[in-house]
Design a protein around this motif. Structure first.
Motif, mmCIF file in Angstrom:
data_model
loop_
_atom_site.group_PDB
_atom_site.id
_atom_site.type_symbol
_atom_site.label_atom_id
_atom_site.label_comp_id
_atom_site.label_asym_id
_atom_site.label_seq_id
_atom_site.Cartn_x
_atom_site.Cartn_y
_atom_site.Cartn_z
ATOM 1 N N GLY A 85 9.852 74.845 88.715
ATOM 2 C CA GLY A 85 11.066 75.248 89.431
ATOM 3 C C GLY A 85 11.149 76.755 89.589
ATOM 4 O O GLY A 85 11.558 77.264 90.636
ATOM 5 N N VAL A 91 14.129 81.452 83.419
ATOM 6 C CA VAL A 91 14.550 80.088 83.724
ATOM 7 C C VAL A 91 14.382 79.193 82.495
ATOM 8 O O VAL A 91 15.284 78.435 82.123
ATOM 9 C CB VAL A 91 13.741 79.539 84.917
ATOM 10 N N ILE A 94 14.708 76.962 91.124
ATOM 11 C CA ILE A 94 15.783 77.293 90.189
ATOM 12 C C ILE A 94 15.534 78.674 89.603
ATOM 13 O O ILE A 94 14.478 79.242 89.780
ATOM 14 C CB ILE A 94 15.911 76.280 89.025
ATOM 15 N N GLN A 109 23.124 77.019 96.264
ATOM 16 C CA GLN A 109 24.007 76.993 95.102
ATOM 17 C C GLN A 109 25.480 77.043 95.506
ATOM 18 O O GLN A 109 26.243 76.143 95.213
ATOM 19 C CB GLN A 109 23.675 78.154 94.158
ATOM 20 N N LEU A 118 23.759 71.479 88.117
ATOM 21 C CA LEU A 118 22.407 71.625 87.586
ATOM 22 C C LEU A 118 22.371 71.654 86.060
ATOM 23 O O LEU A 118 21.634 70.882 85.450
ATOM 24 C CB LEU A 118 21.733 72.863 88.179
ATOM 25 N N VAL A 174 21.375 77.191 84.526
ATOM 26 C CA VAL A 174 20.441 76.935 85.630
ATOM 27 C C VAL A 174 21.214 77.064 86.928
ATOM 28 O O VAL A 174 22.326 76.551 87.047
ATOM 29 C CB VAL A 174 19.878 75.494 85.628
ATOM 30 N N SER A 175 20.632 77.705 87.876
ATOM 31 C CA SER A 175 21.228 77.701 89.210
ATOM 32 C C SER A 175 20.088 77.841 90.211
ATOM 33 O O SER A 175 18.960 78.141 89.840
ATOM 34 C CB SER A 175 22.226 78.841 89.378
ATOM 35 N N SER A 176 20.397 77.589 91.457
ATOM 36 C CA SER A 176 19.344 77.586 92.458
ATOM 37 C C SER A 176 19.450 78.799 93.373
ATOM 38 O O SER A 176 20.492 79.052 93.965
ATOM 39 C CB SER A 176 19.440 76.313 93.299
#
Ligand SMILES: OC[C@H]1O[C@H](O)[C@@H](O)[C@@H](O)[C@@H]1O
Ligand SMILES: OC[C@H]1O[C@H](O)[C@@H](O)[C@@H](O)[C@@H]1O
Ligand SMILES: OC[C@H]1O[C@H](O)[C@@H](O)[C@@H](O)[C@@H]1O
Lengths: 254, 289, 254, 289, 254, 289
Positions: free
Chosen positions: D283, C188, D289, D239, D251, D223-225
């Motif tokens: 996160g 991340v 994330i 997402q 994001l 970045v992604s969730s």
């Protein structure tokens, strides 16, 4: 299950509260109650089973997910669809998906009530004009609220109450009589009416190039198939650049 | 008193003048709630939200022109004009209007035309922008989020949550927009009068507004043709085989432009409704559309 | 196969030469050596089998094909990934695809070295400031090269040499300890850091409308999915039209 | 001497003045190679390539201000400012800078601000454009072309060819850009001073630069969730089910704008690194994330 | 079936009438007769079976559906393809799809006739220049029509007539000799020639930014794959906005 | 007579002057048909439709300059210049030209340059727009509509219907455009001379024209590379693997820009044909393209 008169009346009131313009719950409130998701639950509550009403409401909401009422145009009457659809569905004990087939034609018929009240209200504006001539602010305040709301109450409660009370039978007869070409015509009209709403809003735009920018948005949407929020972001960018260039003083150096 | 001072005083009379009428924040908020609840109480095809505007501004107008019958008459006429906007985002316009009325009543050189220009210049664009963000984006998201729960019979996470979120968000936006409009009007009124702020806001809105309304109308107006033409043994579908190949959305676009053209030609909206219904009846009955 | 100390040292030197900023091979040179495709072959040469090194390097290059280091942001340390990945892979005689699984976490850990040296170098700038006050050009020339490069040499060679020398065992232990959430966190962070690079470059743009044009490029890329070169061509067109209109003197005839 | 002649002399002093200091081509090339090799030798989060610029221009500055200590101090301060660009394409800026320093040292009316304006006006855009064409386009093409050979163990057509092509192309671009910048600076300096050339180049670059950097960042920041919300029995992926339906890339865009905002608010880059790391840790640990 | 000399001559005349520039039927008329759909029917009529000719013409039309002749560039000679393709196909009694395989190479060879006459006609312009010097309008009128049309008539009728008369045999021999690389080369040339047409039209555009706008249209078409009419609508919008901004007087208020 | 009157008289001499030469509608129509039928009778690579223009305007020029040999010579030279447009949409240019010649012969201050500017400014854009709408859109639609019938042997609904529709539509457009051009020229000539109308029309056309011609050329010029490169065991297709990944349509674009560049460098079109043929022969023979 039978619907009692007082229940039918209350269902009519829910319908009235879901009419865009009802002051009791604000405009945003009518936009809340107007959704079958919400009015289905309310009808369920009136009929004693809010959970069942919620399930019916959720089902009937589906065909109206993308419903928009812009510029005073109401393509389909979702409030009538939700209230009557749920009431009649619960009363005749059918499945929610059957209720949908009932709700859609009802929503098309309901638009007539909207058109009617938008026309009748014109009278009250003219009365307000006379009051304005005299500087009579108080009278305008009164005229703005009472006559149109009483009218609207009658227009809404009476038909919804009757339909709920006499039940699925007569309603189905009416809808059955409409099936085929009449229903097609109603659907077509429901698709056409929003053009007036758009045109009202467009016509209210006095800027330069309104039509071109409208066309741009339309073409972008139609060809790119982007979500509307993405197009709104592009619109912000375009408007920013346009404004910068439009209001730019002639450069000294070019 | 020097010339310059005089000009400044003229520009913003309420600031330097101890006798000036002052609208209190409470009054501004009161007008906001009157608008939020009553904007559409007498919605109609002729002047749409006109009486709604007068009703909402009513306490303001009484304060400012209560003891000047002529000014009151003029103000009423001013606001009985055609007005239509998306009430929550468009509330900014009325917020600004209140600020301008306040200054005007105290003698600032604000004409009828300035106020009308502001209102008619912004109402359309903010209708487009507001409807897109509110009806076209916010509500569908909230619905698709809560409908899953509702279909399982969950009242709380279904209809109740939808109602709470919807009202919470949209009233907040409306309040913010209204108050922002008022303070922009107050702070910016000097700029507005000198002409540097308003053109920017207007040009921006008048460009962005029509674009988003164009995008909205692409899903909002729905017409297509079920016509088929027999060509020898094969069949030509008018919609997919001809219209879509020319320009997608030709029919909805055409109908919208027709309605627009009729309104521009001073047809009454009720007449346009009738014409659209007629087109629907004839086109639908013969399955042309 | 065991890695001798002198080999480990040379591997460390290769890693140092692949650090963006090494003057020995120029910036473009570090961007060459930084790629596993190239440093894999060099490590192979050091270990006596350049062909095998090339094959390992080519494999390890794969997950870093779209690697970009803009604005001084290094999302992953490809030089460490390539050198250590190849060295440990060859030493423990695994297949190139196993080496990839080792190389990716290594690349994430490596970014710390980059962040560290970017921070330490600030000291030397401040020293250069003092020299500038005195107009001492020569001293700035010295400060620009020696202290940061010695620092960098130590920061790079020591850990890479140790890891190569003590071999896959300890490295795997470290990576094993990271697996699961820590590795996810590192990934991340590797994805977030480039935001600083972009922001640095953006912030260095002083023109009007920078953010809007940035947004335009972002939205175009995200929605059109066009290759970046195509977007660059559109950017040329847009910039041309914008410049023409922005610098246009007000027309006499409009 | 007529007025007009005087002005012309003033505008381009080095051309009419036999005593003027002249930078030779050799010196310009020398500075180019110093820049090419040493631009990043002391790369840092505070001023990035600042000392690199001084190091590269060092022989030029010595020639021009070697025996004027005050001018030298001023020049050093001028170039110790924050500077960052893509060094090969952005070399044009330093080429132009050399030309301007040359004229300035001979008395042309070039201020600190003009030179700074040039550097800060072009460094960002050329970073964006250069990175896009070089790191974003050229290198991936060369890699995907040579990697096929390399994976078969072909050293010559693999790593060697990649290195040769990469260095050959990018050094050529760098050299061309630098020299072009210098001669544009020399020829165009009159125009530059009169103001007709520079605004065009700047406006163009400042429009194009952010666009390409925007495009670049779309693939560069990741970045992604992974969040999922349980809805009754079905699952809503945050997402794909919410964020992507609002605006794609929300994001990464948000994170980039956050970093930008922090830098604008005068946060140090090292602090921003820390904040990004913190966001990543929190996160990431909670799988938001 | 054999083709008589008078029939072959008439077929040649049809070909001549389908040459862009023939005044007898107007430019739009030649664009009508030029299409195999139409000249196939006419050849059929000459050969006594218009229905069969129509069917052949429709088949041969297929590969030329998107044919455009812009800026005086003729990528393929569809008139020769249609007339000879139909004539030879009907004479040798093959199926329409076989006729297509004949027609395409014929269309490529035919472009030479077009290039030739475009070159020869230059002579008559120079003669017209001399007449213009003398103010002799009448002579220009004559020069504009007779010499070029007589040339064109000969260039068109002779080869088409001969090919139709001597029939499929010799034509096939020629085409057979071309198969493989020569045909590929002809196809490539047919694809390249339109570049001249575009360039002629482009070069005739004297406005600012012509190349950029051209590039914009090209890129839009290539990447969006929209129908050309949609791009034309976007072009109208862009041109409107550009014109507004370009001719805008510097704002007083910015 | 006041100054102002004099100017007005000068601006539109034919309106106030009883002795002015008047072109009748019949003459305008006659010129239209001469153009429609003869525009391309002497089409050539040097000046394209130049003699076609003279031939079409011939009756007009005779009327206006029949007894002024010098004016006639000048007019002939004026119209013997390079001219090329799509004749039906572009007819508007010649309609306007007639109006301008009419006023010029009556003494209006219209120079050679004004008329030439009009013609060369609009011919290219209208070629692009006209070709797009006519050859690129109308004809393919008509063909695909009628070809189905024709392939069943239906002569009437096939070739006949195609011919009738095609000629009917395109002649109507041509006629409308021509007459519209003429009356725009007549009514607008004062505006044109004052400069407010022409720049708008020209700027618009010179922006739209190249865009549509660009779109047209994307399907009109056809070049691609069949080259393949052996990479170890896998194969790299130059077209799909390299060119298409850089920029789609790179080769057609490149060839078109080459032709354009050669024409700009004053190469004769016949030379450009030769060069294109050469490229085709060499590129084709070696299967590079
Ligand atoms: O379109 C603006 C506005 O028009 C009417 O007032 C109603 O339809 C509103 O819901 C809408 O927001
Ligand atoms: O982004 C511009 C520039 O920034 C830094 O200097 C490095 O990351 C370079 O690789 C990059 O080209
Ligand atoms: O391109 C404009 C024009 O050029 C030539 O005159 C011919 O090819 C026409 O068919 C075309 O319309």
């Amino acid at each position: 299950m039978t619907i009692h008169l007082w229940q039918a009346f209350l269902i009519g009131v829910v319908y009235y509260l879901g009419q865009m313009g009802t002051p009791w719950v604000s405009l945003a409130g009518t936009h809340t109650i107007m959704r079958p998701l919400v009015n289905g639950a309310l009808v369920g509550l009136i009929l004693g089973d809010p959970v069942k009403g919620t399930i019916f409401g959720a089902a009937i909401q589906l065909p109206f997910l993308a419903w928009i009422g812009a510029g005073g145009a109401v393509p389909m009457d979702t409030a009538l669809a939700g209230t009557l659809g749920t009431a009649l569905g619960m009363a005749s004990n059918v499945s929610p998906s059957v209720a949908i087939t009932l709700a859609v034609p009802i929503s098309l018929i309901g638009t007539m009530i909207w058109v009617l009240h938008m026309t009748v209200d014109i009278t009250f504006v003219h009365m307000a004009d006379t009051a304005a001539e005299k500087g009579d602010l108080k009278r305008i305040d009164l005229l703005h609220v009472w006559p149109p709301q009483i009218t609207m109450f009658v227009f809404s409660v009476v038909p919804a109450m009757l339909a709920a009370y006499y039940g699925a039978g007569p309603v189905k007869t009416v809808i059955g009589g409409l099936s085929g070409t009449p229903l097609h015509v109603l659907t077509v009209i429901g698709g056409l009416l929003p053009a007036l709403g758009i045109a009202m809003n467009l016509q209210a735009m006095t800027g330069k190039g309104t039509l071109m920018f409208f066309l741009l948005g339309f073409m972008l949407a139609v060809y790119s198939k982007l979500p509307i929020l993405a197009i709104a972001v592009f619109a912000v960018i375009i408007a920013y650049i346009y404004t910068t260039l439009y209001l730019k003083k002639g450069s000294e150096n070019a | 008193m020097s010339d310059k001072e005089e000009i400044e005083k003229e520009v913003l009379p309420s600031e330097n003048n101890p006798d000036a009428k002052k609208i209190s924040k409470k009054e501004v908020v009161k007008a906001f709630w009157r608008w939020t609840f009553f904007s559409h109480a007498n919605y109609n095809y002729e002047r749409l939200q006109a009486t709604g505007v007068v009703f909402a501004l009513s306490p303001i107008l009484k304060h400012l022109y209560g003891n000047d019958q002529d000014a009151m008459k003029e103000a009423l006429k001013r606001h009985m004009q055609f007005f239509n906007t998306e009430p929550h985002f468009g509330g900014a316009i009325l917020g600004m209007t209140i600020a301008m009325e306040e200054e005007k009543s105290n003698g600032a050189p604000i004409t009828n035309d300035t106020i009308n220009g502001l209102k008619t210049g912004l109402m359309g664009p903010l209708a487009g922008i507001g409807d897109t963000l509110w009806q076209g984006t916010l509500i569908p998201i909230l619905l698709s989020f809560t409908i899953g729960f509702a279909s399982k019979g969950n009242i709380l996470m279904g209809p109740v949550l939808f109602a709470v979120l919807h009202l919470g968000i949209i009233w907040s936006i409306g309040y913010f927009s209204w108050m922002q409009g008022y303070s922009l009007g107050k702070e910016g009124i000097a700029k507005v009068l000198q002409g540097s702020l308003l053109p920017t806001v207007m040009t921006f809105a008048q460009c962005m507004g029509p674009i988003v309304i164009g995008a909205l109308s692409a899903t909002f107006v729905k017409v297509s043709s079920p016509l088929k033409i027999q060509l020898g043994k094969s069949v030509l579908k008018v919609q997919s085989g001809i219209l879509d190949k020319l320009v997608l959305g030709l029919l909805p676009l055409g109908i919208t432009l027709l309605a627009y053209y009729l309104l521009k030609r001073k047809f009454k909206p009720t007449t346009v409704v009738l014409i659209l219904v007629l087109i629907g009846v004839i086109g639908g009955a013969f399955y042309i559309i």
